[in-house]
Design an enzyme around this catalytic site. Structure first.
Site, PDB file in Angstrom:
ATOM      1  NE  ARG A  10      -4.346  -1.420   2.113  1.00  0.00           N
ATOM      2  CZ  ARG A  10      -5.342  -1.213   1.262  1.00  0.00           C
ATOM      3  NH1 ARG A  10      -5.297  -0.189   0.422  1.00  0.00           N
ATOM      4  NH2 ARG A  10      -6.374  -2.019   1.234  1.00  0.00           N
ATOM      5  NE  ARG A  11       3.428   2.673   5.765  1.00  0.00           N
ATOM      6  CZ  ARG A  11       3.878   2.142   6.875  1.00  0.00           C
ATOM      7  NH1 ARG A  11       5.018   1.488   6.889  1.00  0.00           N
ATOM      8  NH2 ARG A  11       3.203   2.273   7.992  1.00  0.00           N
TER       9      ARG A  11
ATOM     10  NE  ARG B  11      -4.730 -17.835  -8.394  1.00  0.00           N
ATOM     11  CZ  ARG B  11      -5.121 -17.863  -9.660  1.00  0.00           C
ATOM     12  NH1 ARG B  11      -4.280 -17.500 -10.616  1.00  0.00           N
ATOM     13  NH2 ARG B  11      -6.323 -18.261  -9.988  1.00  0.00           N
TER      14      ARG B  11
HETATM   15  C1  LIG Z   1     -14.725 -27.225   3.913  1.00  0.00           C
HETATM   16  C2  LIG Z   1     -14.219 -27.256   2.527  1.00  0.00           C
HETATM   17  C3  LIG Z   1     -13.082 -26.333   2.342  1.00  0.00           C
HETATM   18  C4  LIG Z   1     -12.224 -26.426   1.435  1.00  0.00           C
HETATM   19  C5  LIG Z   1     -12.301 -27.439   0.441  1.00  0.00           C
HETATM   20  C6  LIG Z   1     -10.990 -27.576  -0.135  1.00  0.00           C
HETATM   21  C7  LIG Z   1     -10.666 -26.979  -1.148  1.00  0.00           C
HETATM   22  C8  LIG Z   1     -11.505 -26.083  -2.034  1.00  0.00           C
HETATM   23  C9  LIG Z   1     -10.596 -25.668  -3.074  1.00  0.00           C
HETATM   24  O1  LIG Z   1      -9.600 -24.901  -2.553  1.00  0.00           O
HETATM   25  C10 LIG Z   1     -10.145 -24.502  -3.654  1.00  0.00           C
HETATM   26  C11 LIG Z   1      -9.147 -24.585  -4.681  1.00  0.00           C
HETATM   27  C12 LIG Z   1      -9.316 -24.075  -5.829  1.00  0.00           C
HETATM   28  C13 LIG Z   1      -8.228 -24.262  -6.741  1.00  0.00           C
HETATM   29  C14 LIG Z   1      -8.333 -23.808  -7.975  1.00  0.00           C
HETATM   30  C15 LIG Z   1      -7.195 -23.931  -8.842  1.00  0.00           C
HETATM   31  C16 LIG Z   1      -7.173 -23.515 -10.051  1.00  0.00           C
HETATM   32  C17 LIG Z   1      -8.307 -22.918 -10.800  1.00  0.00           C
HETATM   33  C18 LIG Z   1      -8.038 -23.144 -12.245  1.00  0.00           C
HETATM   34  C19 LIG Z   1      -7.792 -22.225 -13.116  1.00  0.00           C
HETATM   35  C20 LIG Z   1      -7.742 -20.796 -12.845  1.00  0.00           C
HETATM   36  C21 LIG Z   1      -7.335 -20.172 -14.124  1.00  0.00           C
HETATM   37  C22 LIG Z   1      -6.897 -18.778 -13.953  1.00  0.00           C
HETATM   38  O2  LIG Z   1      -6.472 -18.403 -12.863  1.00  0.00           O
HETATM   39  O3  LIG Z   1      -6.908 -18.065 -14.926  1.00  0.00           O
HETATM   40  N1  LIG Z   2     -11.902 -16.236  -3.119  1.00  0.00           N
HETATM   41  C1  LIG Z   2     -11.356 -17.177  -4.045  1.00  0.00           C
HETATM   42  C2  LIG Z   2     -12.032 -18.533  -3.844  1.00  0.00           C
HETATM   43  C3  LIG Z   2     -11.534 -19.674  -4.744  1.00  0.00           C
HETATM   44  C4  LIG Z   2     -10.048 -19.842  -4.693  1.00  0.00           C
HETATM   45  O1  LIG Z   2      -9.427 -20.012  -3.644  1.00  0.00           O
HETATM   46  N2  LIG Z   2      -9.411 -19.695  -5.858  1.00  0.00           N
HETATM   47  C5  LIG Z   2      -8.005 -19.850  -5.999  1.00  0.00           C
HETATM   48  C6  LIG Z   2      -7.740 -20.652  -7.255  1.00  0.00           C
HETATM   49  S1  LIG Z   2      -8.520 -19.960  -8.688  1.00  0.00           S
HETATM   50  C7  LIG Z   2      -7.266 -18.544  -6.122  1.00  0.00           C
HETATM   51  O2  LIG Z   2      -6.038 -18.565  -6.203  1.00  0.00           O
HETATM   52  N3  LIG Z   2      -7.970 -17.422  -6.173  1.00  0.00           N
HETATM   53  C8  LIG Z   2      -7.344 -16.161  -6.354  1.00  0.00           C
HETATM   54  C9  LIG Z   2      -7.868 -15.078  -5.471  1.00  0.00           C
HETATM   55  O3  LIG Z   2      -8.618 -15.350  -4.511  1.00  0.00           O
HETATM   56  O4  LIG Z   2      -7.446 -13.918  -5.704  1.00  0.00           O
HETATM   57  C10 LIG Z   2     -11.468 -16.590  -5.456  1.00  0.00           C
HETATM   58  O5  LIG Z   2     -12.134 -15.557  -5.617  1.00  0.00           O
HETATM   59  O6  LIG Z   2     -10.865 -17.107  -6.395  1.00  0.00           O
END
Ligand SMILES: CC/C=C\C/C=C\C[C@@H]1O[C@H]1/C=C/C=C/C=C\C/C=C\CCC(=O)O
Ligand SMILES: N[C@@H](CCC(=O)N[C@@H](CS)C(=O)NCC(=O)O)C(=O)O
Length: 205
Positions: free
Chosen positions: A90-91, A164
């Protein structure tokens, strides 16, 4: 008496006192809480009947002292590191609250911290359940793996959005294992306690 994971739960009050400490003390210093756990070890050892002091300490305290303190102390430190990074960004980019948009470099750091915070309560609750009801050593190891993957997620996201992805997949895998361990442990505890059914033995058979 049932053997195997969850055995220590046969006295829920005592086990909450013992293992709950590993999560309740995270704001105290590592040294203080380790001493605290060790002194309650001595107190509780006297109260226990039918177990030798050496086996009691080994069974109930070695893992919480070695892993428990480290797992509970890493988590708030990592969270503190994340939000300090947002303050710094932020800074650096001149973005004052309540603004949350700016250059992608800032937004990635901001999102990495918010995303990690979203999962943190779920993680801590699962860690606690899996440690208490399934196996504390396994839970502690998974907890450390999760914290490490969250650190990689933060650093990856800060560098680029695509960096990520590998750590988020990994941390999600760890969360699912924690969910499975917590669910199995809870099932085992309640079914063996109230129905006399040993789920873990059934699965192993
Ligand atoms: C009580 C249940 C809590 C958690 C369940 C566990 C996990 C839920 C999943 O964590 C969430 C993970 C999401 C991961 C997503 C990864 C990739 C998404 C794919 C592509 C994104 C493409 C892009 O960024 O452009
Ligand atoms: N709040 C998350 C929930 C789902 C999640 O954890 N997504 C992962 C994989 S797509 C993530 O890296 N999200 C990026 C973010 O939260 O900025 C989101 O908006 O995406």
């Amino acid at each position: 008496m049932h053997q195997g994971p969850g055995t220590h739960l046969l006295n829920p009050k005592a086990s909450f006192f013992l293992y709950g400490k590993a999560l309740i003390v995270p704001t105290c210093s590592s040294t203080l809480s380790s001493l605290d756990v060790l002194s309650s070890c001595r107190r509780n050892r006297k109260e226990q009947k039918g177990s030798t002091s050496a086996s009691y300490v080994r069974k109930h305290f070695c893992v919480p002292v070695i892993f428990g303190t480290s797992r509970s102390h890493c988590a708030p430190q990592l969270k503190a590191y994340f939000f300090l990074q947002v303050i710094h960004a932020r800074r650096k980019f001149g973005i004052s609250p309540p603004n949350i948009s700016g250059p992608p470099e800032f937004e990635r750091i901001f999102r990495a911290q918010v995303n990690s915070s979203e999962y943190f309560p779920i993680f801590v609750a699962l860690l606690w359940q899996a440690g208490l009801f399934f196996h504390q050593g396994l839970a502690a190891a998974l907890g450390l793996l999760y914290l490490y993957s969250r650190y990689c997620y933060f650093m990856g996201y800060r560098a680029s959005s695509s960096d990520r992805l590998t750590p988020i997949y990994f941390s999600t895998g760890v969360l699912w294992v924690l969910i499975a361990a917590a669910t199995l442990g809870l099932l085992h505890f309640f079914l063996s306690h109230y129905v006399g059914l040993n789920v873990l033995r059934l699965i192993a058979a």
